[in-house]
Structure formats: C-alpha cells, structure tokens
Design a protein around this motif. Structure first.
Motif, mmCIF file in Angstrom:
data_model
loop_
_atom_site.group_PDB
_atom_site.id
_atom_site.type_symbol
_atom_site.label_atom_id
_atom_site.label_comp_id
_atom_site.label_asym_id
_atom_site.label_seq_id
_atom_site.Cartn_x
_atom_site.Cartn_y
_atom_site.Cartn_z
ATOM 1 N N UNK A 151 26.646 46.591 30.254
ATOM 2 C CA UNK A 151 26.313 46.282 31.713
ATOM 3 C C UNK A 151 25.251 45.711 32.067
ATOM 4 N N UNK A 153 25.938 42.203 31.098
ATOM 5 C CA UNK A 153 26.805 41.553 31.982
ATOM 6 C C UNK A 153 25.884 41.010 33.380
ATOM 7 N N UNK A 156 37.606 55.528 44.794
ATOM 8 C CA UNK A 156 37.522 54.799 43.365
ATOM 9 C C UNK A 156 39.157 54.430 42.848
ATOM 10 N N UNK A 186 40.195 50.281 42.743
ATOM 11 C CA UNK A 186 40.758 50.069 41.456
ATOM 12 C C UNK A 186 42.176 49.750 41.430
ATOM 13 N N UNK A 190 40.542 43.465 42.595
ATOM 14 C CA UNK A 190 41.225 43.547 41.579
ATOM 15 C C UNK A 190 42.224 42.430 41.030
ATOM 16 N N UNK A 230 40.107 39.247 40.777
ATOM 17 C CA UNK A 230 39.299 39.028 39.650
ATOM 18 C C UNK A 230 40.276 38.455 38.529
ATOM 19 N N UNK A 231 41.585 38.901 38.518
ATOM 20 C CA UNK A 231 42.356 38.335 37.496
ATOM 21 C C UNK A 231 42.886 36.677 37.730
ATOM 22 N N UNK A 281 32.173 33.892 36.193
ATOM 23 C CA UNK A 281 32.773 34.981 36.113
ATOM 24 C C UNK A 281 32.066 36.295 35.833
ATOM 25 N N UNK A 282 30.857 36.456 35.410
ATOM 26 C CA UNK A 282 30.095 37.297 35.274
ATOM 27 C C UNK A 282 29.657 37.890 36.610
ATOM 28 N N UNK A 320 32.589 39.634 38.398
ATOM 29 C CA UNK A 320 32.540 40.908 37.873
ATOM 30 C C UNK A 320 31.403 41.846 38.408
ATOM 31 N N UNK A 334 31.771 42.955 41.795
ATOM 32 C CA UNK A 334 33.103 44.080 42.030
ATOM 33 C C UNK A 334 32.498 45.333 41.486
ATOM 34 N N UNK A 335 31.504 45.397 40.614
ATOM 35 C CA UNK A 335 31.206 46.571 39.931
ATOM 36 C C UNK A 335 30.004 47.204 41.008
ATOM 37 N N UNK A 392 30.790 50.226 43.542
ATOM 38 C CA UNK A 392 30.926 51.468 42.566
ATOM 39 C C UNK A 392 29.663 51.966 41.848
ATOM 40 N N UNK A 393 28.723 51.099 41.590
ATOM 41 C CA UNK A 393 27.272 51.391 41.122
ATOM 42 C C UNK A 393 26.649 52.298 42.203
#
Lengths: 294, 277
Positions: B26, B29, B204, B208, B226, B229-230, B244-245, B248, B251-252, B255-256
């Motif tokens: 992480x 990233x 969550x 997700x 989600x 991101x794809x 991309x990083x 990502x 999007x994290x 949650x964090x």
C-alpha cells in the motif's frame, strides 16, 4: 402488552415492504434461474423449451470442465491459505506477540476492507513484467534472483497461484481476528494446566487447542468456501480470467455465456450449478462437525 | 543470557515481516501515485518518488472520470444503507420481540438469503430490470443492494435484540407507549451499536460491489467506482501507470479513513457477520 407487541398493522408495516423486496430480488431469481435453465434462446423472442438438454450439454462442455477445475483448485488453495494462515497468525498474536498487539492486528486486518478491484489493479502492477518490471520482479532482479523474474500473471503456470496469493493476502487478517477471538475465549487455566502436565507447544495445539477451536474452524471454512465458490471480482480485476482460460471461474464462465454470448438458458444451468455447489459444499463441511459431536 | 534474547528477536523479526507484508504494497502504491511517467522507465519499481507529481491525480479525477464514479458510488451506497438499516431494524424487531404466528418461518426465510450467490440471481435480475426499463438507472442498483443486504443485517440485528431484556419494553408499554413511539424512542437508541455494525459492514460490501454494477450499468455517467476502475485500466492500460496508481489510491482512501475511525466496530462487525457463514 399483547396489544402493543401483537399489533398486526404494525407488524405488516414493519415486515412486508422488506419481505416483498427480498422475495422479488433475492429469492425469486433463484427459482427463475431453474426455470430459465430448461429453455433455449432469448426470452421473449425465440424461446424454446429444451428440457434437460442444457444440463446434458454442460457435462460434455470442455469449457465448463475447465472452469470447474480452475474454481475447485482455487477453492482448495485459497481456503487452506486463508484459514491456515489466519489460524497461525492468531496463535502468534495470542502466545508470542507481546508489544503493539492492537496495532499489528489493525494493520493485518486492513487489506480486508480494501475494494477488490483496487487490490487487483495494485497486484497487476506488483506482478508486472512489461513494459517495466513491477515491484516483485524488480526486487527479485535486484537481490540476484534474476532467473525467477517472470510474467507472473501472464503465463498459465503461475497465474492461478499469483491470484490465490493475492486473495490470501487480502483475507488472512479477517480469519486471524476470528481465531484470535476464539483463542481468547479459551480459559487460561486449561492452557496452564496442560503446560504443567508437560505439554509442549505442538501437543498443546494438537490435544488441547485444536479440539476447542473446531467449531470456529468449521465456521471459517464455510465462510471461506462460500467466498471462494463465487470467485469473480478478484480474478476479473487481476487476470480477466486469462491467460487463455487459466483463471476463468464458474461465475466468469456463466457471465460470458449469458451476457457476452446471450445464451440465457445455458447460462442459467451454470448459475443453478453454482448455487448447488454452494449449498452442497457448505453442508458437507458442516457434516464434519456433527460426526464428531455424535 | 544469550538464550533468553533469542526468542524476543525472532518475535520481533516475525512481527516486522508481517507488518511489511501488509503495509508495504500500500505504501508502494501511494509513492508510485506521485511518480512522473519517466520515473517508471528510468528507475526500479521499488524506488521512492522523486517529487510529488500531482498531475496523476488531476488526470484520474477529470480525464479518468473518477469524480463521477465517486459521486455515483456515494449516492448508491448511502441510499441503500438508509433502507437497509430501516428495514433490518423494523424487521428484526418484529421477528424477535413482537408476537405473531409465522415469525420463525419468516426468520428462517430471510436466513436462506445468506447462502444465495450473487451470480445465481444475476440473469433473472437482468431480465426483470430490462423489462422494466431499469437498466442504466441508479434505481436498479440501489434496490438490488438493499435486497441483498437484508439477510445478513437482519441476522445481526436479531442477534442483538435477543439479548435485550423484555422488561425495558414492558415498562414502556405499561407507561402507555404505542408501538411506533416504542420503536423510535426506546428501541432505536438502544440499538446504536448494532446499527453502527450494520452500517459499517454494508458500507464496505456495497462500496466494493462489482458484479451488479458492471451488469446493470454501462453508461459512463452512472458507473460506480469499481466498474470505473476496470474501465480506467482498459482506457489507460500500461501507458499511464501514475494515473492508475492515483485512481487506485483514491478509491482506497475512503476505506482507509472509515477503517481508521471505526476499526473496532469494523473488526467486531466483520467477526459477528462471519459467525453465521
């Protein structure tokens, strides 16, 4: 008392809207899938009753066999990895780790809450070889293990393993927390008594802890099983089912059959199969528990 | 003397290894999300970023539509959460504390839902929504999220309510409290912990979700984080690692934050949810 808690109007008001929604969206589709599975074509257009022909076809379909084998392998590897490592971590937390217990547990749990696709993207970059080395390959190359540098998710020999490693990394913290909770419930006196009787660590685990942990182990296995049977999101995000069909699961096969190729009836057979696999598998794992109790 | 020191050393090493294994990907990233495109070519992947190249985030947010995906995920998730909490509290209460004939049957009927794989319901749901012109609408996702969130949430709520003493309710009823007032002034405040657990857990799960949103939505304006991101990966591919990083990492982030604030409730909630299996 009875007037208030037996208030029919209130019960109807509380239960019916949710019950209706749940019935239409969760339960009805399961039955509907069974109905679809004996038809062929596009619903409403060319829709022919074919009886069990779709089921028969399933048994001769090489793509289905491949998806089933991939999915079963994945279940076996990931289940053992998640539950096994979860247990080892919990034992480590309970018996050896003395400092920073909560911090370590919080960190180990963290990947559990991450979005699956984000984790997939991250690992695509970790495993990357082209155009630049990703994290794994560049570390390997730097520490003199150049011969191990390889396209981890680009070749069928390692793709499923790489995917499993990712999913184990994500979920082992979750199982460790469950096992840790169960270990805390075991009275310290039992462990002390065993130690006084001369039990070493291995025997303590085999004769004392593992029987006591059995119910929670079964629960964890069922949970891991129902999660891995569904194998979809992480495989899609990491490998898109490839290379070839090396990581193509049952759900992905069902998805492509029904939504890419529009074969709704045949796709439904696979959907029904996934449902049965889920139910039968969970029952089998549960059986383990009852046999011992009797 | 030596013998005593060996064990703590092994434990420290194992602990350090474990923390690195969990945190380093992480961290990597995050640092990579600030790298210039040239850094990916000229330096090994594990090198730290030279500076903070914010352009990656700007690209992801605007050209990569991350702003839209974020908004959609937020709307869908929050709308679903409101209903999930409302339904699971009222249904859970009716199933445990109220008196009626079929309550046990209805309770086990809701329990079956925990076993239903999303994939099994997917084809009929697509057909139903297609027939009702609900494909490419938020409604299709929100009602699906609600329905699939009910089983586990009701299970959690009933587990909590069973341990709630009846005397509290009886006292309120004797004082002349009607059923709706009882719900809002007595039951809901008492259930604060259970509600937080349901909220966190379902947040969550819904945030997700991939399978439903990729099946029911193909309009970029309505895509969730989600599927977004794809899509992002396909669009930018191997060309733009930095963006991309950045996407990502973004999007994290929610949650964090949620996890850091509520990590106790999250861990307890996940564990309680797991016990059912």
């Amino acid at each position: 008392m009875k007037n208030v808690l037996g208030n029919k109007k209130a019960i109807a008001l509380f239960v019916l809207p949710g019950l209706l929604l749940y019935t239409i969206i969760v339960m009805l589709p399961v039955i509907w899938s069974v109905y679809y599975s004996v038809y062929e074509g596009t619903p409403g257009l060319k829709w022919n009753f074919v009886g069990l022909a779709n089921y028969e076809r399933l048994f001769h379909d090489k793509n289905f066999h491949n998806a089933l084998i991939v999915n079963l392998k994945y279940i076996a590897i990931v289940m053992i990895g998640q539950v096994g490592l979860g247990l080892l971590l919990a034992l480590f937390f309970r018996f050896w780790l003395t400092k920073f217990k909560n911090v370590v547990r919080t960190l180990v749990f963290f990947p559990v809450v991450l979005p699956t696709v984000a984790v997939g993207q991250l690992f695509v970059k970790i495993y990357e070889i082209q155009p630049n080395y990703g994290l794994l390959n560049s570390i390997l190359s730097n520490i003199g293990l150049q011969h191990l540098v390889q396209p981890w998710i680009g070749q069928s020999s390692t793709a499923l393993g790489a995917l499993s490693a990712m999913d184990i990394w994500v979920a082992m913290g979750f199982y460790s927390v469950i096992f840790y909770g169960a270990l805390l419930d075991i009275p310290g006196e039992i462990i002390e008594a065993a130690k006084i009787d001369g039990c070493n660590a291995f025997n303590l685990f085999r004769r004392v802890l593992s029987p006591l942990l059995k119910p929670i182990t079964i629960t964890c296995m069922i949970f891991s099983f129902t999660g891995t049977v569904k194998m979809f999101e992480s495989a899609l995000a990491l490998t898109k089912g490839g290379p070839g069909s090396a990581t193509k699961s049952l759900s992905m096969f069902m998805y492509s059959v029904s939504f890419t190729y529009g074969k709704v009836g045949y796709g439904s057979v696979i959907a029904v199969f996934i449902f049965l696999l889920c139910v039968v598998g969970s029952r089998l794992i549960n059986l383990f528990d009852r046999k011992e109790k009797a | 003397m030596k013998k005593i020191k060996i064990k703590p050393l092994i434990i420290s090493l194992l602990t350090a290894g474990l923390v690195i294994l969990e945190v380093y990907p992480l961290f990597w990233m995050l640092t990579a999300s600030f790298k210039k495109p040239a850094e990916f070519v000229s330096k090994p992947a594990y090198a730290l970023n030279d500076g903070f190249y914010i352009q990656n985030y700007i690209d992801a947010w605007t050209r990569g539509n991350m702003a839209t995906f974020f908004k959609n995920s937020l709307i869908n998730t929050l709308a679903a959460l409101v209903f999930i909490v409302f339904f699971s509290v009222t249904i859970g209460f009716a199933l445990t504390k109220m008196e009626w004939k079929y309550k046990n049957k209805v309770a086990s009927y809701f329990g079956i839902g925990i076993m239903v794989p999303v994939a099994t319901a997917l084809i009929p749901l697509f057909q139903i929504y297609n027939g009702m012109n609900l494909i490419n609408t938020r409604t299709s996702l929100i009602i699906t999220y609600i329905a699939f969130g009910l089983s586990l949430s009701i299970y959690l709520v009933t587990g909590f309510l069973k341990s709630l003493p009846d005397e509290i309710l009886e006292a309120a009823v004797v004082d002349g409290c009607g059923i709706y007032k009882l719900m809002w002034t007595i039951v809901v405040p008492l259930m604060k912990n259970a509600i937080v657990t349901v909220l966190v857990l379902q947040f969550f799960f819904k945030w997700n979700d991939l399978l439903f949103s990729m099946t029911f939505i193909n309009d970029t304006k309505l895509k969730t984080i989600q599927t977004g991101l794809l899509y992002f990966q396909d669009e930018f591919g191997a060309k733009n690692w930095g963006a991309i990083f950045a996407s990502v990492s973004m999007s994290v982030l929610p949650m964090l934050v949620v996890y850091m604030i509520l990590n106790k409730a999250v861990i307890e909630g996940m564990t309680a949810g797991a016990v059912k299996g």
